[in-house]
Structure formats: C-alpha cells, structure tokens
Scaffold this motif. Structure first.
Motif, PDB file in Angstrom:
ATOM      1  N   MET A 100     -58.449 -12.948 142.597  1.00 17.10           N
ATOM      2  CA  MET A 100     -58.778 -11.534 142.436  1.00 17.10           C
ATOM      3  C   MET A 100     -58.000 -10.917 141.295  1.00 17.10           C
ATOM      4  N   ALA A 101     -56.743 -11.344 141.117  1.00 25.18           N
ATOM      5  CA  ALA A 101     -55.940 -10.839 139.993  1.00 25.18           C
ATOM      6  C   ALA A 101     -56.541 -11.264 138.668  1.00 25.18           C
ATOM      7  N   ALA A 102     -56.942 -12.531 138.571  1.00 29.69           N
ATOM      8  CA  ALA A 102     -57.546 -13.023 137.335  1.00 29.69           C
ATOM      9  C   ALA A 102     -58.850 -12.288 137.044  1.00 29.69           C
ATOM     10  N   GLN A 103     -59.635 -12.041 138.081  1.00 30.19           N
ATOM     11  CA  GLN A 103     -60.905 -11.349 137.895  1.00 30.19           C
ATOM     12  C   GLN A 103     -60.692  -9.915 137.418  1.00 30.19           C
ATOM     13  N   LEU A 104     -59.781  -9.189 138.060  1.00 33.92           N
ATOM     14  CA  LEU A 104     -59.515  -7.810 137.656  1.00 33.92           C
ATOM     15  C   LEU A 104     -58.974  -7.727 136.236  1.00 33.92           C
ATOM     16  N   GLU A 105     -58.085  -8.631 135.889  1.00 35.38           N
ATOM     17  CA  GLU A 105     -57.542  -8.635 134.527  1.00 35.38           C
ATOM     18  C   GLU A 105     -58.639  -8.908 133.506  1.00 35.38           C
ATOM     19  N   ASP A 106     -59.592  -9.758 133.868  1.00 33.48           N
ATOM     20  CA  ASP A 106     -60.726 -10.035 132.988  1.00 33.48           C
ATOM     21  C   ASP A 106     -61.596  -8.793 132.825  1.00 33.48           C
ATOM     22  N   PHE A 107     -61.887  -8.094 133.927  1.00 33.56           N
ATOM     23  CA  PHE A 107     -62.666  -6.853 133.838  1.00 33.56           C
ATOM     24  C   PHE A 107     -61.983  -5.865 132.903  1.00 33.56           C
ATOM     25  N   ALA A 108     -60.693  -5.683 133.088  1.00 34.34           N
ATOM     26  CA  ALA A 108     -59.949  -4.725 132.278  1.00 34.34           C
ATOM     27  C   ALA A 108     -59.956  -5.126 130.807  1.00 34.34           C
ATOM     28  N   ALA A 109     -59.753  -6.409 130.524  1.00 31.31           N
ATOM     29  CA  ALA A 109     -59.718  -6.885 129.145  1.00 31.31           C
ATOM     30  C   ALA A 109     -61.065  -6.684 128.453  1.00 31.31           C
ATOM     31  N   ARG A 110     -62.146  -6.756 129.218  1.00 28.53           N
ATOM     32  CA  ARG A 110     -63.491  -6.586 128.654  1.00 28.53           C
ATOM     33  C   ARG A 110     -63.928  -5.131 128.623  1.00 28.53           C
ATOM     34  N   GLY A 111     -63.080  -4.222 129.102  1.00 28.74           N
ATOM     35  CA  GLY A 111     -63.408  -2.808 129.068  1.00 28.74           C
ATOM     36  C   GLY A 111     -64.425  -2.372 130.094  1.00 28.74           C
ATOM     37  N   VAL A 112     -64.546  -3.099 131.210  1.00 25.52           N
ATOM     38  CA  VAL A 112     -65.469  -2.721 132.290  1.00 25.52           C
ATOM     39  C   VAL A 112     -64.771  -1.677 133.158  1.00 25.52           C
ATOM     40  N   PRO A 113     -65.272  -0.447 133.244  1.00 23.71           N
ATOM     41  CA  PRO A 113     -64.533   0.615 133.950  1.00 23.71           C
ATOM     42  C   PRO A 113     -64.581   0.545 135.473  1.00 23.71           C
ATOM     43  N   LEU A 114     -65.616  -0.119 136.044  1.00 19.32           N
ATOM     44  CA  LEU A 114     -65.779  -0.152 137.493  1.00 19.32           C
ATOM     45  C   LEU A 114     -66.100  -1.565 137.962  1.00 19.32           C
ATOM     46  N   ALA A 115     -65.717  -1.858 139.194  1.00 15.39           N
ATOM     47  CA  ALA A 115     -66.172  -3.056 139.890  1.00 15.39           C
ATOM     48  C   ALA A 115     -66.667  -2.617 141.261  1.00 15.39           C
ATOM     49  N   ALA A 116     -67.566  -3.398 141.841  1.00 13.99           N
ATOM     50  CA  ALA A 116     -68.132  -3.032 143.143  1.00 13.99           C
ATOM     51  C   ALA A 116     -68.511  -4.288 143.904  1.00 13.99           C
ATOM     52  N   LEU A 117     -68.469  -4.193 145.231  1.00 14.34           N
ATOM     53  CA  LEU A 117     -68.818  -5.329 146.079  1.00 14.34           C
ATOM     54  C   LEU A 117     -69.244  -4.842 147.451  1.00 14.34           C
TER      55      LEU A 117
END
Length: 406
Positions: A100-117
């Motif tokens: 989950m940490a790797a995934q969130l860091e990837d979202f942030a690095a790519r400039g994705v402002p939101l995640a949802a599940l």
C-alpha cells in the motif's frame, strides 16, 4: 522469517498475480478460457506485487485509471484500486503495508490527486488514509402492495435488449449520466468486459432493459428473477433482484421503476447498493411498501494530493475554516488549509479543526458532518463554531453515490 520484496508487476506476470487475488477471495482457480477473456482487462500497468525469494507472487495491489465526480461536477483523475490481497500463508508479515505504501507513493509521484476503492473489510483501509465517502442502502419493495401513482413514469418506453446489444450500447449510454452526482465514476474501456459484459452474457439469468424518452435512450436496468416458491407457498412469486439501475433524468428513473413494478408473477423487488436519497416510496400510493434492509459503506476515497483535491470541488456558503491535516503515509500533505467558498489555500493561520487524512477523505464528497465526527474524537475542534462552518461548506444537498463496482 521469510523475505519478500515489492515491485511493479511486469508483463507476463498478471495471471499469477490475479490467482493470488482470486485465492484470497475464495474464488475458483482461473481456467485458461476465463483468463483468455479477462487478460485484456487486467494489464500489468498500475499493479504492484510482493514476491517471495523464488519470484513467486504472494501479494497484489492493483489499480486502474478512472475519473471521479466531485461536488460541483468536476471529474477528477482517480486511481481505482480494484484488487488488494495477500496469500493466506504470507499474512501478518508487513506485506500489505509495504504494498500500500508503494502504491500510494506511485500515485503521488504521478500526480494522481485521488484514490478510491470498495473495501472488503471496514477496519483495514483507514490505516492507509482511506475513508468511507459514500454510502448506499438495500431496498425491498413488496408486491402487489406497491402500486405506482397515476401518471408516474409514463413519459417513455422500456424495451428488452439482447446481451449482445447490451454489450454494444450500454457503455455509450452510461456516459450520459456518469457525472450526475458526487461520487459517480467513469467506466474506462477495460472495465466493461470484466464486469458488465461478463455479467449480462453469463449464465446467471440477468436481463437488460433500456428506457427511451423524447431524446432517445436515457436509462437502463440489469436484473434477474429468483424463484421464491416452496412447498408451503407454491403460489409465491419470484423475487426480482436489481443489479444495476441508472438513468439520465428523473423521468427515465421513474419509468424504469414503473416497468419493474409491472412485471407479473413477482412478489417483491430487491436491490442492494441503491442511493441513500433514492425516493422510491414517493412513487407509490402506499409508501410503506418500501423497506430499507441495510445501510452500508460504498466507495472509500483517499486524498493523495490534499491541496489539489480540495481545490477541485466547490463549497457551500459559510465563512472560511482552517483545517490542520495529518498524513502519516504522505507527509507532504501535512499542514493547514484555509477552505472557503472562494477557494482553498495553504496557510500558517491558527487551526480551527484538526483531523487526519482518513477523516477528511470520508467527508470530502459531502457525506456526513464534521460536527458529528467531533463527537467521536475524529475531528478535534479548536475554535467554537468551526465544525458547523465546515459542515455548511462541505455538505452536499444530494447524497454522494458511486453505483459502480470495481
């Protein structure tokens, strides 16, 4: 202790990773035929996995790109997290936290402002900054007690479509209303084969009916009937189970409900995952024919970029409020934000409310109240009246609702 490492999934590794997810969900092994159909909908992009020392996947965290409608109508780029699992013999070793940490860091690095599940369990994802942001209800409508009021839902026509026609037409029809309320999400091209197409062309007996109004097709319903007869009640009608009902206009919505309530040999209509504010009872001469069977969380949201997410939505009328937000996973979000009708800015002003990113995420789409969460300590009130101002700013008149499973 056995070691593992987490990295992005490479091409050719998807099926082995999907098998980890299916096993965790207690599903049957994937056949070659099933994988051949599903492979195009499950690319390597957006996936992180944990691998043991032999290179065998033992955990998976998958996502895809979509858009989520936020208050005010803007569609914001969002990572749809569509599969998270750890193999049963590798749990309790920190794999989930690392993925989950790797995934969130990837979202942030790519400039994705939101995640949802959609959360399989209600106690897991708050640890990673997600909050339950939309809720839904189950309904049970008794027949023949449920009689539609005169004139309701008569402004169009409803027709059945074949599974093949549904596959061809419904995806473009959905685009007419995918952003009609906060919480609704886009359905990318890869979503349809893995969810809708597989459902309506499968062997579970689902039917698809389309509503047409003055401007053409404007709504659809997916349902099946379940035999409710037994030896004690051989005359009992079937249960009509709604899987999905979407409409572009209130008139189309009413027309679809009139159609469902006119189906013969049905003793009740049941639907899960319906909007909290869906006014079914208002269609009927006897509103007590509609029963709410459950209220459950639906979409969980995570603000990956707090400032960008807050700036993307609109707000109600109230004096600005200063929020102090804490985020353990993404510390760049830590800080104070002045939120008001005219916009959002970072600030050094004294905070009036203090909360973590999970709590802010749960309130972001307009469900719930800061003042209610203050009662449980999830919101710390530092200035009298600040929670009520935040309620007026964030809350939406129409209940947020997702309505799309992924």
């Amino acid at each position: 202790m056995s070691e593992f490492h987490v990295r992005a999934v490479a091409e050719g590794e998807q099926r082995a990773c999907l098998e980890v997810l299916e096993q965790a969900l207690h599903a049957k092994p994937i056949s070659d035929e099933a994988w051949a159909k599903m492979a195009p909908t499950w690319p390597a992009a957006g996936k992180f996995a944990a691998f043991d020392g032999d290179g065998t996947p033992v955990g998976i965290a998958s996502s895809f790109e979509m858009e989520l409608t936020v208050p005010g109508g803007r569609k914001l780029a969002t990572a749809g997290v569509d599969g998270v699992a750890v193999r049963a013999d590798w749990t309790r070793r920190g794999i989930l936290t690392t993925m989950m940490a790797a995934q969130l860091e990837d979202f942030a690095a790519r400039g994705v402002p939101l995640a949802a599940l959609h959360a399989s369990e209600g106690v897991i994802y708050g640890r990673f900054g997600y909050g339950a942001a939309t809720f839904c209800k189950g309904v049970f409508v008794e027949r023949p007690r449920a009689q539609v009021r005169d004139g309701v839902g008569r402004d169009g026509e409803v027709r059945f479509v074949t599974p093949a026609e549904a596959v061809r037409r419904v995806s473009s029809l959905y685009k007419r209303f995918e952003g009609t309320r906060p919480g609704s999400v886009s359905r990318p091209e890869q979503w349809w084969p893995g969810f809708f197409d597989r459902l309506v062309t499968g062997n579970d007996g689902y039917r698809v009916a389309v509503h047409s109004g003055p401007d053409g097709d404007d709504g659809f319903v997916v349902y099946r009937t379940i035999d409710a007869r037994d030896r004690k009640a051989p005359e009992r009608g079937a249960i009509l189970e709604i899987r999905e009902l979407e409409a572009a206009t209130p008139r189309a919505w009413a027309g679809l409900w009139r159609f469902l309530l006119s189906v013969d040999l049905v003793s009740a209509i049941a639907g899960r995952g319906r909007p909290m504010d869906e006014p079914i009872a208002e269609l009927l001469t006897d509103p007590r024919a509609v029963n709410t069977t459950e209220v459950i969380d639906d979409l969980w949201v995570r603000l990956v970029d707090v400032l960008a997410a807050l700036r993307a939505r609109t707000y109600g009328t109230a004096e600005p409020v200063v929020l102090e937000v804490s985020d353990k996973q993404l510390p760049d979000n830590n800080g104070r934000y002045a939120v008001g009708t005219s916009g959002v800015e970072r600030t050094t002003a004294e905070p009036e409310l203090r909360l973590d990113v999970s709590t802010l995420s749960s309130l972001y789409l307009g469900h719930g109240f800061f003042s209610d969460l203050a009662l449980s300590g999830r919101v710390e009130v530092l200035e009298a009246g600040a929670a009520e101002r935040a309620d007026a700013l964030f809350h939406t008149a129409r209940a947020p609702w997702c309505g799309t499973f992924f």
